[in-house]
Scaffold this active site. Structure first.
Site, PDB file in Angstrom:
ATOM      1  N   SER A  16      -9.898  57.822  32.836  1.00  0.00           N
ATOM      2  CA  SER A  16      -9.404  59.050  32.245  1.00  0.00           C
ATOM      3  C   SER A  16     -10.635  60.061  31.805  1.00  0.00           C
ATOM      4  O   SER A  16     -11.673  59.366  31.749  1.00  0.00           O
ATOM      5  CB  SER A  16      -8.519  58.694  31.284  1.00  0.00           C
ATOM      6  OG  SER A  16      -8.378  59.677  29.996  1.00  0.00           O
ATOM      7  N   SER A 142     -21.636  60.968  20.906  1.00  0.00           N
ATOM      8  CA  SER A 142     -20.619  62.018  20.061  1.00  0.00           C
ATOM      9  C   SER A 142     -21.686  63.112  19.187  1.00  0.00           C
ATOM     10  O   SER A 142     -22.441  62.301  18.735  1.00  0.00           O
ATOM     11  CB  SER A 142     -19.537  61.545  19.624  1.00  0.00           C
ATOM     12  OG  SER A 142     -18.754  62.697  18.628  1.00  0.00           O
ATOM     13  N   TYR A 155     -15.282  55.835  13.816  1.00  0.00           N
ATOM     14  CA  TYR A 155     -15.897  56.278  14.677  1.00  0.00           C
ATOM     15  C   TYR A 155     -17.099  57.033  14.461  1.00  0.00           C
ATOM     16  O   TYR A 155     -17.973  56.548  15.449  1.00  0.00           O
ATOM     17  CB  TYR A 155     -14.647  57.548  15.322  1.00  0.00           C
ATOM     18  CG  TYR A 155     -15.022  57.918  16.504  1.00  0.00           C
ATOM     19  CD1 TYR A 155     -15.120  57.531  17.739  1.00  0.00           C
ATOM     20  CD2 TYR A 155     -15.651  59.493  16.475  1.00  0.00           C
ATOM     21  CE1 TYR A 155     -15.359  58.327  18.975  1.00  0.00           C
ATOM     22  CE2 TYR A 155     -15.794  60.189  17.690  1.00  0.00           C
ATOM     23  CZ  TYR A 155     -15.635  59.439  18.838  1.00  0.00           C
ATOM     24  OH  TYR A 155     -16.131  60.114  20.160  1.00  0.00           O
ATOM     25  N   LYS A 159     -20.584  55.322  16.681  1.00  0.00           N
ATOM     26  CA  LYS A 159     -21.567  56.413  17.309  1.00  0.00           C
ATOM     27  C   LYS A 159     -22.945  56.277  16.752  1.00  0.00           C
ATOM     28  O   LYS A 159     -23.794  56.328  17.474  1.00  0.00           O
ATOM     29  CB  LYS A 159     -20.993  57.733  17.549  1.00  0.00           C
ATOM     30  CG  LYS A 159     -19.405  57.782  18.052  1.00  0.00           C
ATOM     31  CD  LYS A 159     -19.770  57.107  19.558  1.00  0.00           C
ATOM     32  CE  LYS A 159     -18.499  57.324  20.530  1.00  0.00           C
ATOM     33  NZ  LYS A 159     -18.579  56.850  21.871  1.00  0.00           N
ATOM     34  N   THR A 190      -9.887  66.038  26.883  1.00  0.00           N
ATOM     35  CA  THR A 190      -9.492  64.979  27.488  1.00  0.00           C
ATOM     36  C   THR A 190      -8.311  64.146  26.602  1.00  0.00           C
ATOM     37  O   THR A 190      -7.731  65.037  25.558  1.00  0.00           O
ATOM     38  CB  THR A 190     -10.638  63.751  27.772  1.00  0.00           C
ATOM     39  OG1 THR A 190     -10.774  63.398  25.903  1.00  0.00           O
ATOM     40  CG2 THR A 190     -11.893  64.360  27.978  1.00  0.00           C
TER      41      THR A 190
END
Ligand code: NAD
Length: 265
Positions: A16, A142, A155, A159, A190
């Site tokens: 994906s 990110s 998150y 990262k 996405t």
């Protein structure tokens, strides 16, 4: 571009978004692709598309949040190839929840997949990377690997950890044939927001407005491919986030003021 021709390229999260686009574009450069994903049907679909461009494609099903599946994957890959030229640690999961409400289990799940899994995979594949005359280790981080952001506590932590770990490894690396690239995208269009975890571990299941207006995944993949071929150590793939990066670095109090005022969708 000749850089990737006949190279063995392993991509995680290839079913994906950015990973799938990387596979499709690298297939056109006659690379041998080693694609890793959780969903076999989707993996086979990407494999078929890549083979139509003339690439040799191996697929492996693995849930990379499970360290035993990472080990199994490494055993299978080691049996199949004698070197890896490019390792792209791309699989990842995001978050949409307040830190104070998020269960510790969710914090740990995000850390396992976004941080411990690429670390373990890279360490386990190190002998195969050393066997390449010129290897690239590519980590998809990110902009939240540079600054924190609301609803992204675990998150952003994962990262930041990824960036710090591989920057340290890069700095101590004594093998000149191995190059490290950290990729820091802003919002890319996405399924990332759809799959992002909420405080109880369920999926967000929404395409956020910001995500919908993000950079196209094929454009992002193309930028990544060019950066790797050029041996770049760091690349930011951003639109408006460029302003936040600038403010964070030079005017941190304005950064805080603005981000706290953002309408987060
Ligand atoms: P996506 O949700 O479309 O793709 C994520 C991929 O990771 C999928 O192939 C998924 O199957 C795989 N994955 C998720 N959990 C997995 C698991 N347990 N085991 C194995 N594979 C698993 O999202 P994307 O935007 O293509 O994300 C790719 C990378 O880019 C991620 O690391 C993400 O953090 C990073 N990123 C994305 C954005 C963005 O806005 N889309 C921004 C910055 C960074």
């Amino acid at each position: 571009m000749q850089y990737f021709k006949h190279k063995n390229i392993l991509i995680t999260g290839a079913t994906s978004g950015i990973g799938k686009e990387l596979a499709i574009q690298l297939a056109k450069q006659q690379a041998t692709l080693i694609l890793v994903g959780r969903n076999n049907a989707q993996l086979l679909e990407v494999k078929k598309t890549c083979e139509q461009s003339g690439a040799k494609v191996l697929v492996y099903q693995a849930d990379l949040i499970k360290m035993n599946e990472v080990e199994l994957l490494v055993a299978k890959v080691t049996e199949a190839v004698n070197k890896i030229d490019v390792l792209i640690n791309n699989a990842g999961i995001s978050q949409r929840s307040q830190a104070e409400e998020t269960s510790e289990l969710v914090d740990r799940q995000i850390m396992e997949l976004n941080f411990f899994s690429p670390v373990k995979l890279t360490k386990s594949l190190w002998p195969l990377l050393l066997a390449s005359p010129q290897a690239n280790i590519v980590n998809i981080s990110s902009v939240t690997g540079t600054f924190g952001f609301p609803q992204r506590s675990a998150y952003a932590a994962s990262k930041h950890a990824l960036v710090g770990f591989f920057e340290s490894w890069m700095l101590e690396n004594k093998h000149p044939q191995i190059n490290f690239t950290t990729v820091s995208p802003g919002r890319i269009l996405t399924n990332i927001s759809y799959n992002a975890l909420k405080s109880d571990g369920s999926k967000h299941e929404l395409l956020d407005e910001g995500q919908a207006k993000g950079i196209r995944a094929d454009v992002c993949a193309n930028r990544i491919i060019r950066a790797v071929a050029q041996g770049k150590q760091q690349v930011y793939i951003v639109k408006q986030e460029r302003i936040l990066l600038f403010l964070y670095r030079f005017f941190p109090s304005i950064f805080v003021y603005l981000v706290k005022k953002l309408d987060l969708k």
